[in-house]
Design a protein around this motif. Structure first.
Motif, short mmCIF file in Angstrom:
data_model
loop_
_atom_site.label_atom_id
_atom_site.label_comp_id
_atom_site.label_asym_id
_atom_site.label_seq_id
_atom_site.Cartn_x
_atom_site.Cartn_y
_atom_site.Cartn_z
N GLU A 30 0.82 -1.21 0.00
CA GLU A 30 0.00 0.00 0.00
C GLU A 30 0.86 1.26 0.00
N GLU A 31 1.93 1.27 0.80
CA GLU A 31 2.68 2.51 1.01
C GLU A 31 3.99 2.59 0.22
N LEU A 32 4.63 1.43 -0.03
CA LEU A 32 5.95 1.46 -0.64
C LEU A 32 5.97 1.08 -2.11
N ALA A 33 4.95 0.34 -2.56
CA ALA A 33 4.93 -0.08 -3.95
C ALA A 33 5.01 1.09 -4.94
N PRO A 34 4.34 2.23 -4.68
CA PRO A 34 4.47 3.33 -5.63
C PRO A 34 5.91 3.81 -5.82
N ARG A 35 6.74 3.61 -4.80
CA ARG A 35 8.14 4.04 -4.91
C ARG A 35 9.02 2.96 -5.51
N TYR A 36 8.79 1.70 -5.18
CA TYR A 36 9.71 0.64 -5.55
C TYR A 36 9.22 -0.29 -6.66
N LEU A 37 7.93 -0.57 -6.71
CA LEU A 37 7.42 -1.61 -7.59
C LEU A 37 6.96 -1.01 -8.92
N LEU A 38 7.54 -1.50 -10.02
CA LEU A 38 7.19 -0.98 -11.33
C LEU A 38 5.78 -1.43 -11.72
#
Length: 241
Positions: A30-38
């Motif tokens: 929810e919180e980190l995927a926008p930064r790390y997950l393409l």
């Protein structure tokens, strides 16, 4: 009437296992995927890559340094260690198990790692079309699933034809690094890549020296504790004609 599309032409080297994730792992998505997950456009399968999708490393990392790709990053221990030690390089972790992706994002965030991105996808599709052609400096494949039962050998990642995808992604002189604790798989890897016209050995003797850029993980230690020898290989992508 058009013919139905084939779901996948080749068997994949994994079986998608779903399990309940912890609250922390759910929070990672929810919180980190926008930064790390393409956010990868899909084809027919949930882990596929649409054949027209293309990665723009400059847009993702904000620069044009060397790009190192790890296939099967698991919990992320090796690639996070490498990304931390080599801040001038960029890293892309390919993994299909969501718990592992979540753990990697949590640890990357905790360590302040900014030069790492993750992709939830079938690795050969990432190499054969998604990353820029000749845009990868190194491809790492450490301890892939050995599929040790003979009837499952066809699922192994390193088999005839894999070299085409890896060679497309790698720059001229780029390195393909491999390691396994299964002797018969190591022999298969060596046979396949020795016969591939797009690669040449970057080691002497039977096996390569242990890659000093690979941190010792619990997975590798487990193989050693079971009495299995770790065998490394490294191949160089030949210059394009």
């Amino acid at each position: 009437m058009s013919e139905p599309r084939i779901f996948r032409e080749e068997p994949v080297s994994f079986v998608r296992r779903s399990g309940r994730m912890s609250e922390a792992q759910e929070r990672a998505f929810e919180e980190l995927a926008p930064r790390y997950l393409l956010d990868v456009p899909r084809d027919l399968a949930s882990t596929s890559v649409h054949p027209e999708a293309r990665m723009d490393p400059r847009a993702e990392y904000g620069r044009d340094p060397h790009l190192i790709v790890e296939i099967g990053s698991g919990q992320g221990h090796a690639i996070i260690s490498a990304a931390t030690a080599r801040p001038d390089d960029d890293f892309l972790a390919i993994e299909v198990f969501r718990a592992g992706l979540a753990r990697t994002m949590l640890d990357a965030d905790k360590g302040g790692v900014s030069n790492l991105r993750l992709i939830e996808a079938n690795a050969p599709e990432v190499l054969s079309s998604y990353v820029p052609e000749g845009g990868v400096s190194e491809v790492w494949i450490f301890f892939p699933d050995p599929w040790h039962k003979s009837r499952h050998n066809k699922r192994r990642l390193i088999r005839k034809g894999f070299g085409d995808a890896a060679a497309r992604a790698l720059e001229d002189g780029g390195l393909l690094r491999l390691a396994t604790d299964w002797k018969d798989y190591a022999l298969q890897m060596r046979d396949v890549l020795d016969a591939d016209p797009l690669f040449e050995r970057a080691f002497e003797g039977d096996w390569a020296e242990r890659f000093d850029g690979r941190v010792m993980t619990s997975f590798e230690r487990k193989g050693i504790d079971k009495g299995r020898d770790i065998r490394d290989l490294v191949y160089r992508r030949k210059r394009r004609a």
